[in-house]
Design an enzyme around this catalytic site. Structure first.
Site, short mmCIF file in Angstrom:
data_model
loop_
_atom_site.label_atom_id
_atom_site.label_comp_id
_atom_site.label_asym_id
_atom_site.label_seq_id
_atom_site.Cartn_x
_atom_site.Cartn_y
_atom_site.Cartn_z
N LYS A 21 0.49 -5.48 0.11
CA LYS A 21 0.20 -6.55 -0.86
C LYS A 21 -1.25 -6.41 -1.31
CE LYS A 21 -2.59 -9.19 1.91
NZ LYS A 21 -4.04 -9.41 1.65
N ASP A 45 -0.02 -14.45 6.88
CA ASP A 45 0.53 -13.69 5.76
C ASP A 45 2.00 -13.34 5.92
OD1 ASP A 45 -1.88 -13.72 4.48
OD2 ASP A 45 -2.42 -11.64 4.92
#
Length: 303
Positions: free
Chosen positions: A13, A143
């Site tokens: 990401k 996350d």
């Protein structure tokens, strides 16, 4: 019979921007960011076992098997499953092709954990919904829920409050400067500003069109970047060098630096320049933006 899932992507990401807007009484920082999924990451391979053993069958230098988020995620899922079924025989051999650096700000360990939860939820037929897996994932790291959420997202809180967002279909060049940044060191710095003005999701100029790409690339900043660049000059060097091609910035708490491009040809030109720059410690690669996590189809509840 044992079942297998091979070549399961644990995607990287990027934080297209990252603002620190406050701090909770417990010390956790309040953030706002847009998470962007990439078509590049670690590859995981799963084979079920019927003897209850959970094993990481690949050596990962510097990461003991017992503390690896992959093993912890599998163990957590089995423990949660034990409340609804006989989970005593649920086991797995897990192999990993590790392609993302540790301490790079790309979410590698969190993404590995999320892919493990999604893959084994499917193979073990434990039947947890996306929301239930996200709740489990939050126990492993802030996350992890994003990767299980499964699509690009505007994130708030400590990163667990997620809303889907459309992002430009850019290509990215990412440079790994050859260092690992410990996240606590950045967040604990007295030089870190924690008072960025909160924004709304509608403030982010998101759209899957090139006309919006330029605006979204210039949107906001990474509040952690200034601190990280001072502590680690290699990051500042990467940002300055890659900045010749566009709006280069750091992702997460570092150390990786990225720049967005309209098309693959532009990304290839920048990538070739990096590779001929003579920086021995730099590793560079390209990736394209993707809209959804490759394993999203395995979950029962979709967006």
């Amino acid at each position: 019979m044992n079942q297998r899932l091979d070549n399961c992507l644990a995607p990287a990401k990027l934080n297209l921007f990252l603002h620190v807007v406050g701090r909770r009484a417990d010390g956790y920082h309040l953030l706002q960011t847009v998470f962007q999924l990439l078509d590049h990451g670690d590859l995981l391979h799963f084979e079920t076992r019927a003897d209850g053993l959970i094993r990481r069958v690949t050596d990962v230098p510097g990461v003991p098997e017992s503390s690896d988020l992959i093993v912890r995620a599998a163990t957590l899922l089995r423990s949660a499953a034990a409340e609804r079924m006989d989970a005593s025989r649920l086991g797995a051999d897990i192999a990993i092709d590790k392609r993302l650096p540790m301490g790079g700000g790309l979410g590698g360990g969190s993404s590995d954990a999320a892919t493990t939860l999604m893959a084994l939820n499917h193979l073990w037929q434990t039947g947890f919904s996306r929301q239930e897996l996200m709740a489990l994932g939050l126990q492993l790291g802030a996350d992890v829920p994003f990767f299980i959420f499964g699509r690009n997202a505007f994130a708030e809180g400590v990163g667990e409050e997620l809303a889907p967002v459309d992002t430009p279909r850019d290509w990215y060049v990412v440079i790994e400067p050859g260092i690992s940044v410990p996240t606590p060191q950045i967040f604990c710095s007295p030089e870190l500003t924690r008072d960025s003005k909160p924004i709304r999701i509608t403030d982010f100029p998101s759209a899957p069109r090139n006309s919006a790409a330029t605006n979204s690339r210039r949107f906001g900043k990474n509040d952690l970047q200034e601190v990280a660049a001072k502590l680690f000059p290699q990051i500042d060097e990467c940002i300055t060098w890659l900045g010749r091609f566009g709006d280069a910035r750091m992702t997460g708490s570092g150390a990786c630096v990225f720049c967005a491009f309209d098309d693959e040809q532009q990304a290839d030109q920048a990538l070739q320049a990096v590779r001929t720059a003579g920086r021995e410690n730099w590793k560079a690669w390209k990736a394209s933006a993707i809209e959804r996590h490759p394993l999203s189809h395995l979950l029962q509840i979709e967006h």
